[in-house]
Design an enzyme around this catalytic site. Structure first.
Site, PDB file in Angstrom:
ATOM      1  N   TYR A 150      -8.053  31.495  12.442  1.00 49.42           N
ATOM      2  CA  TYR A 150      -6.754  31.849  13.038  1.00 49.42           C
ATOM      3  C   TYR A 150      -6.649  31.321  14.459  1.00 49.42           C
ATOM      4  CZ  TYR A 150      -6.781  34.727   8.952  1.00 49.42           C
ATOM      5  OH  TYR A 150      -6.859  35.123   7.637  1.00 49.42           O
ATOM      6  N   ASP A 192      -0.041  31.041  19.122  1.00 53.15           N
ATOM      7  CA  ASP A 192       1.117  30.455  19.797  1.00 53.15           C
ATOM      8  C   ASP A 192       0.784  30.068  21.246  1.00 53.15           C
ATOM      9  OD1 ASP A 192       0.733  33.261  19.982  1.00 53.15           O
ATOM     10  OD2 ASP A 192       2.653  33.492  20.990  1.00 53.15           O
ATOM     11  N   ASP A 217     -22.899  37.831  15.973  1.00 53.87           N
ATOM     12  CA  ASP A 217     -22.376  37.688  17.334  1.00 53.87           C
ATOM     13  C   ASP A 217     -21.964  36.234  17.554  1.00 53.87           C
ATOM     14  OD1 ASP A 217     -21.900  37.475  20.021  1.00 53.87           O
ATOM     15  OD2 ASP A 217     -23.660  38.647  20.626  1.00 53.87           O
ATOM     16  N   LYS A 238      -8.751  28.551  22.555  1.00 57.50           N
ATOM     17  CA  LYS A 238      -8.328  28.550  21.155  1.00 57.50           C
ATOM     18  C   LYS A 238      -8.000  27.118  20.703  1.00 57.50           C
ATOM     19  CE  LYS A 238      -7.712  31.641  18.737  1.00 57.50           C
ATOM     20  NZ  LYS A 238      -8.665  32.291  17.773  1.00 57.50           N
ATOM     21  N   TYR A 296      -7.427  31.516  27.653  1.00 53.97           N
ATOM     22  CA  TYR A 296      -7.426  31.920  26.240  1.00 53.97           C
ATOM     23  C   TYR A 296      -6.840  30.801  25.374  1.00 53.97           C
ATOM     24  CZ  TYR A 296      -5.789  34.260  21.971  1.00 53.97           C
ATOM     25  OH  TYR A 296      -5.515  34.580  20.658  1.00 53.97           O
TER      26      TYR A 296
HETATM   27  N1  LIG Z   1      -3.772  39.651  18.860  1.00 57.30           N
HETATM   28  C1  LIG Z   1      -2.765  38.777  18.933  1.00 57.30           C
HETATM   29  O1  LIG Z   1      -1.687  39.074  19.408  1.00 57.30           O
HETATM   30  C2  LIG Z   1      -2.950  37.392  18.395  1.00 57.30           C
HETATM   31  C3  LIG Z   1      -1.902  36.477  18.546  1.00 57.30           C
HETATM   32  C4  LIG Z   1      -2.063  35.186  18.038  1.00 57.30           C
HETATM   33  C5  LIG Z   1      -3.236  34.832  17.411  1.00 57.30           C
HETATM   34  N2  LIG Z   1      -4.247  35.733  17.301  1.00 57.30           N
HETATM   35  C6  LIG Z   1      -5.487  35.300  16.657  1.00 57.30           C
HETATM   36  O2  LIG Z   1      -5.624  36.013  15.434  1.00 57.30           O
HETATM   37  C7  LIG Z   1      -7.000  36.249  15.161  1.00 57.30           C
HETATM   38  C8  LIG Z   1      -7.234  37.717  14.898  1.00 57.30           C
HETATM   39  O3  LIG Z   1      -6.848  38.443  16.057  1.00 57.30           O
HETATM   40  P1  LIG Z   1      -6.832  40.041  16.099  1.00 57.30           P
HETATM   41  O4  LIG Z   1      -5.580  40.435  16.782  1.00 57.30           O
HETATM   42  O5  LIG Z   1      -7.170  40.574  14.765  1.00 57.30           O
HETATM   43  O6  LIG Z   1      -8.044  40.279  17.113  1.00 57.30           O
HETATM   44  P2  LIG Z   1      -8.681  41.649  17.588  1.00 57.30           P
HETATM   45  O7  LIG Z   1      -8.025  42.816  16.955  1.00 57.30           O
HETATM   46  O8  LIG Z   1      -8.789  41.576  19.069  1.00 57.30           O
HETATM   47  O9  LIG Z   1     -10.134  41.538  16.958  1.00 57.30           O
HETATM   48  C9  LIG Z   1     -11.016  40.556  17.392  1.00 57.30           C
HETATM   49  C10 LIG Z   1     -12.365  40.858  16.786  1.00 57.30           C
HETATM   50  O10 LIG Z   1     -13.290  39.884  17.281  1.00 57.30           O
HETATM   51  C11 LIG Z   1     -14.476  40.550  17.557  1.00 57.30           C
HETATM   52  N3  LIG Z   1     -15.296  39.868  18.531  1.00 57.30           N
HETATM   53  C12 LIG Z   1     -15.065  39.664  19.847  1.00 57.30           C
HETATM   54  N4  LIG Z   1     -16.105  39.054  20.414  1.00 57.30           N
HETATM   55  C13 LIG Z   1     -17.021  38.874  19.440  1.00 57.30           C
HETATM   56  C14 LIG Z   1     -18.320  38.301  19.389  1.00 57.30           C
HETATM   57  N5  LIG Z   1     -18.922  37.804  20.479  1.00 57.30           N
HETATM   58  N6  LIG Z   1     -18.961  38.267  18.200  1.00 57.30           N
HETATM   59  C15 LIG Z   1     -18.405  38.782  17.096  1.00 57.30           C
HETATM   60  N7  LIG Z   1     -17.193  39.344  17.069  1.00 57.30           N
HETATM   61  C16 LIG Z   1     -16.507  39.383  18.238  1.00 57.30           C
HETATM   62  C17 LIG Z   1     -14.069  41.910  18.081  1.00 57.30           C
HETATM   63  O11 LIG Z   1     -15.158  42.776  17.953  1.00 57.30           O
HETATM   64  P3  LIG Z   1     -15.167  44.243  18.599  1.00 57.30           P
HETATM   65  O12 LIG Z   1     -14.325  45.086  17.659  1.00 57.30           O
HETATM   66  O13 LIG Z   1     -16.614  44.592  18.575  1.00 57.30           O
HETATM   67  O14 LIG Z   1     -14.586  44.081  19.975  1.00 57.30           O
HETATM   68  C18 LIG Z   1     -12.902  42.230  17.171  1.00 57.30           C
HETATM   69  O15 LIG Z   1     -13.337  42.888  16.001  1.00 57.30           O
HETATM   70  C19 LIG Z   1      -7.760  35.678  16.351  1.00 57.30           C
HETATM   71  O16 LIG Z   1      -8.181  34.379  16.051  1.00 57.30           O
HETATM   72  C20 LIG Z   1      -6.732  35.627  17.447  1.00 57.30           C
HETATM   73  O17 LIG Z   1      -7.026  34.625  18.404  1.00 57.30           O
HETATM   74  C21 LIG Z   1      -4.128  37.008  17.751  1.00 57.30           C
END
Ligand SMILES: NC(=O)c1ccc[n+]([C@@H]2O[C@H](COP(=O)([O-])OP(=O)(O)OC[C@H]3O[C@@H](n4cnc5c(N)ncnc54)[C@H](OP(=O)(O)O)[C@@H]3O)[C@@H](O)[C@H]2O)c1
Length: 291
Positions: free
Chosen positions: A103, A106, A40, A133, A129
């Protein structure tokens, strides 16, 4: 890496990028992918003790608080997960003298620039957010160990909560759909991020890596959310499925708690120069994702 079977710790087991990483990296070593019950990110001591127990050869932090609008009303939680936890990962990685791959987004930029953002452009996040980040990037950089901070954008995949799956559902349910047309960026398949991450790891393992630091990593090309929706609609039509009429709207007609940058374009040429890693065009990646 040490030994024949390196241990790779990946946080956020069920996240979009994490799931693709688990597929892409499985032949590179033993994967320890941990969900929030096991690891966590709001629990610093749990992070430290887990890393010390596993003693990984590489840490990949793919977990994050990614609910951009929700973050506006829970900044403490967003900062704990997106800022403090990455700092702890970086400290533990430095202690083990191993790299950390993390990661970022933008959304660290305000979107006012007329051209794609480079790593030298000054961040200026518009919301909680993005600020959390950015603080995570700064925490990792301050530790100064081996690290790659990979800023990506507009992530989608066939799992989880994302624009692709939402559009596929709404386009089939509704007669008309209004989609924002004045935010420009690169939709990036989580599989593209995972594949590029694998190439970066291989280059590092083979002593061919570039400098550690911050890099932009998105699909090539650019479009708006409206353009992305059109591409998703085209794929539905190819399959003969029902499809809503799409109407372009400006961001001001779709108010959200968090303001988004109008220009989300990231210039990825530094990654190409330093690490010889490039990504496919977003339209090709969408086809690959849907295969
Ligand atoms: N999504 C986008 O459009 C986007 C854009 C730019 C950059 N990013 C970055 O890319 C990376 C990957 O993003 P993604 O899209 O793969 O994210 P995602 O699908 O939202 O997955 C985030 C993961 O983090 C977990 N999480 C949240 N709170 C947590 C906690 N307290 N302890 C442990 N795990 C936790 C979630 O767990 P649960 O499954 O249990 O909720 C989920 O598995 C991140 O760093 C994000 O900031 C994402």
């Amino acid at each position: 890496m040490t030994g024949p079977q390196p241990r790779i710790l990946i946080s956020g087991q069920h996240g979009q990028v994490s799931r693709e990483l688990q597929l892409s990296l499985r032949s590179l070593g033993t994967i320890h992918a941990l969900d929030r019950n096991a690891l966590d990110l709001t629990q610093p001591e749990q992070i430290r003790s887990y890393i010390r127990a596993i003693a990984p050869d590489l840490i990949i932090n793919a977990a994050a608080h990614t609910a951009v609008d929700q973050a506006e009303s829970e900044p403490d939680l967003a900062f704990a997960i997106n800022a403090q936890a990455p700092g702890i990962f970086a400290e533990e990685a430095a202690r083990l003298n191993i790299p950390l791959i993390h990661y970022s987004t933008d959304y660290v930029f305000d979107g006012n620039k007329a051209t794609p953002y480079t790593e030298d452009d000054a961040p200026n996040p518009l919301g909680v957010y993005g600020r959390s980040k950015l603080a995570g990037e700064q925490a990792i950089t301050a530790v100064g160990g081996q690290h790659l901070i990979l800023r990506t954008s507009w992530i989608y995949s066939r799992h989880g909560r994302n624009f692709l799956l939402t559009m596929q559902r709404l386009l089939q349910e509704k007669p008309q759909l209004r989609v924002v047309a004045d935010q420009i960026g690169a939709p990036t398949w989580a599989g593209t991020v995972a594949h590029s991450t694998r190439l970066l790891i291989e280059r590092w393992q083979n002593g061919l890596g570039g400098e550690w630091g911050i890099y932009h990593l998105t699909a090539q090309g650019e479009t708006s959310w409206f353009g992305f929706a059109q591409a998703i609609a085209d794929q539905l039509k190819v399959l003969g499925l029902p499809c809503a009429e799409l109407l372009p709207i400006p961001s001001r007609d779709y108010p959200t708690p968090a303001q988004r940058p109008l220009n989300s374009r990231l210039d990825c040429s530094r990654l190409q120069r330093q690490w010889q890693v490039t990504q496919p065009h977003w339209q090709q990646a969408l086809i690959d994702c849907l295969k």
